[in-house]
Write an enzyme that holds these catalytic residues in place. Structure first.
Site, short mmCIF file in Angstrom:
data_model
loop_
_atom_site.label_atom_id
_atom_site.label_comp_id
_atom_site.label_asym_id
_atom_site.label_seq_id
_atom_site.Cartn_x
_atom_site.Cartn_y
_atom_site.Cartn_z
N ARG A 67 0.82 -1.21 0.00
CA ARG A 67 0.00 0.00 0.00
C ARG A 67 0.86 1.26 0.00
NH1 ARG A 67 -4.04 -2.71 4.57
NH2 ARG A 67 -5.08 -4.12 3.08
N ASN A 81 16.52 28.58 0.80
CA ASN A 81 17.28 27.33 0.90
C ASN A 81 16.70 26.23 0.02
OD1 ASN A 81 19.09 28.33 2.88
ND2 ASN A 81 17.56 28.01 4.47
N ARG A 136 12.00 -20.48 13.27
CA ARG A 136 11.52 -19.12 13.57
C ARG A 136 12.50 -18.55 14.58
NH1 ARG A 136 6.34 -19.02 16.07
NH2 ARG A 136 6.42 -16.76 15.81
N SER A 151 14.97 30.92 6.06
CA SER A 151 15.90 30.76 7.17
C SER A 151 15.33 31.48 8.38
CB SER A 151 17.27 31.37 6.80
OG SER A 151 18.07 31.54 7.95
#
Length: 437
Positions: free
Chosen positions: A116, A280, A311, A272
């Site tokens: 998803r 920036n 496992r 800034s």
């Protein structure tokens, strides 16, 4: 109020992007519930599948409570099964989680979350690719200095640079698509033998895996992969590659948008807190940050490949947070890359002006090749070395000095010393790159 891991106070690179909502605690809880419901539907009876599916709504469960109680068993599936069984009711509650182990549900939910989260990432890569295709075509012949080891080398074109960026984005897209299509369900029971499903009355437990895959929309694995972590490693690889590929674009934009270079600029730079004049390159900055972090997160996932027994203790547990962070970082970087490339401003005049910064020495390679047949290799090298020195000491262009050399009378020096005319096959390479779909 959202859970702490969803607030993104320290994650501006993925804040408010689709990957954030697709990987949040509520989304993960819903994936766990979807995995449980799909398993019940695959096993039957139909009435039980309907009852579990109806109850499997994340809004009905307390994610914070499940998270706290997960400490007791080491994973959130155990408390969730208790809550879901209660929500389903006495008649169909016994069909919840029948035959499964916690890792079956956790792994399947993780694959659902990844699937998803990859959809919006791919959509953003498509936006980025389209923007880069436009830039490459529009600046097919826009010359600028090629830079190697931080220094001017020979001329190239911005079209070829943008085409190269696009190629990386398409490489990332292809890898992500291949991984997304192969993401599998997990179903093996306690030790990967499917024994409990047979004990509960399933005639063909291997066929149950295929039915489970159909119910989830994921792929059916050949074997249970509790300790065969190829799916997670594949995710690690494609996500780290995606972050790095986008990081290459960001690295170039950050370099070329420096004040003293100013060949590129972000469409809307960030401000800034102390210097009002600044704009920036924030999108590039956040992408660069993601590219720096992704390899280390991927390393954790690759490290979990060495999982003991049928496992392991700790190996699959170690994957959850790094994988979620990788999905978020790559998803956020893709979102930022789309915005960056769609708004990128190209200063062709600055690019052209910078071709002259070395007083014409940027075409010395071409001159060496052209003059060697006329003067011989030794004399051509001697002459160019001497003239290169003089360009600096006399602050004159190489073209000016070449014109004064009697040995070169009758040679079209205008053509040989024009950096715009020495971009090799850049245009043809750009055209070829843009043929890729």
């Amino acid at each position: 109020m959202s859970s702490a891991d969803d607030d993104a106070l320290l994650g501006p690179g993925w804040a408010d992007c689709a990957a954030a909502s697709a990987t949040g605690d509520t989304a993960y809880l819903q994936a766990l519930l979807d995995a449980e419901a799909a398993l019940t539907r695959a096993q039957g009876p139909a009435a039980a599948g309907e009852a579990v599916t109806e109850a499997a709504d994340a809004a009905r469960f307390d994610v914070a409570s499940i998270a706290r109680r997960a400490r007791a068993g080491g994973n959130p599936v155990i408390p969730l099964v208790a809550d879901l069984t209660k929500a389903v009711g006495e008649e169909y509650g016994p069909f919840v989680h029948r035959g499964a182990t916690s890792q079956d549900i956790m792994d399947t939910a993780t694959m659902l979350v990844a699937h998803r989260a990859l959809d919006p990432l791919l959509a953003d890569l498509a936006r980025t690719e389209a923007a880069l295709a436009r830039l490459a075509a529009g600046h097919r012949d826009t010359a600028l200095p090629g830079r190697t080891l931080t220094q001017h080398a020979v001329p190239t074109t911005f079209g070829l640079k943008a085409a190269g960026w696009r190629s990386l984005v398409l490489d990332a897209r292809d890898r992500v698509i291949a991984v997304r299509e192969s993401l599998p369900v997990q179903l093996g029971g306690a030790a990967g033998t499917l024994a409990a499903f047979t004990a509960y009355g399933t005639e063909d437990a291997t066929a149950l895996v295929a039915a489970y895959a159909r119910e989830t929309g994921l792929a059916a694995p050949t074997l249970p992969w509790h300790t065969l972590r190829t799916p997670v490693a594949d995710l690690a690889g494609c996500l780290a590659f995606t972050a790095g590929a986008l990081g290459k674009i960001a690295a170039d934009v950050l370099t070329l948008s420096r004040t003293e270079i100013a060949e590129l600029a972000e469409g809307s730079g960030g401000g800034s807190s102390a210097m009002p004049h600044k704009a920036n390159p924030v999108r590039s900055t956040l992408i660069a940050a993601a590219a720096r972090r992704a390899p280390q997160l991927a390393a954790v996932l690759y490290g979990s490949l060495a999982a003991e027994d049928e496992r392991p203790a700790g190996a699959w547990h170690a994957e959850w947070e790094p994988l979620r962070e990788l999905l978020r970082l790559a998803g956020g970087a893709a979102r930022d890359a789309a915005e960056l490339t769609q708004g990128l401003r190209v200063n062709a005049d600055a690019m052209r002006a910078h071709l002259d910064l070395t007083h014409g020495l940027i075409v010395s390679e071409r001159l060496s090749a052209a003059l060697t047949p006329l003067l011989g290799r030794a004399r051509a090298k001697e002459l160019l070395t001497e003239l290169a020195r003089r360009t600096h000491t006399e602050d004159r262009s190489l073209a000016e000095l070449l014109v004064q050399e009697p040995e070169l009378t009758g040679i079209d020096l205008d053509d040989l010393t024009d950096p715009v005319r020495y971009t090799g096959s850049a245009a043809a390479l750009t055209d070829r790159a843009l043929e890729r779909r």
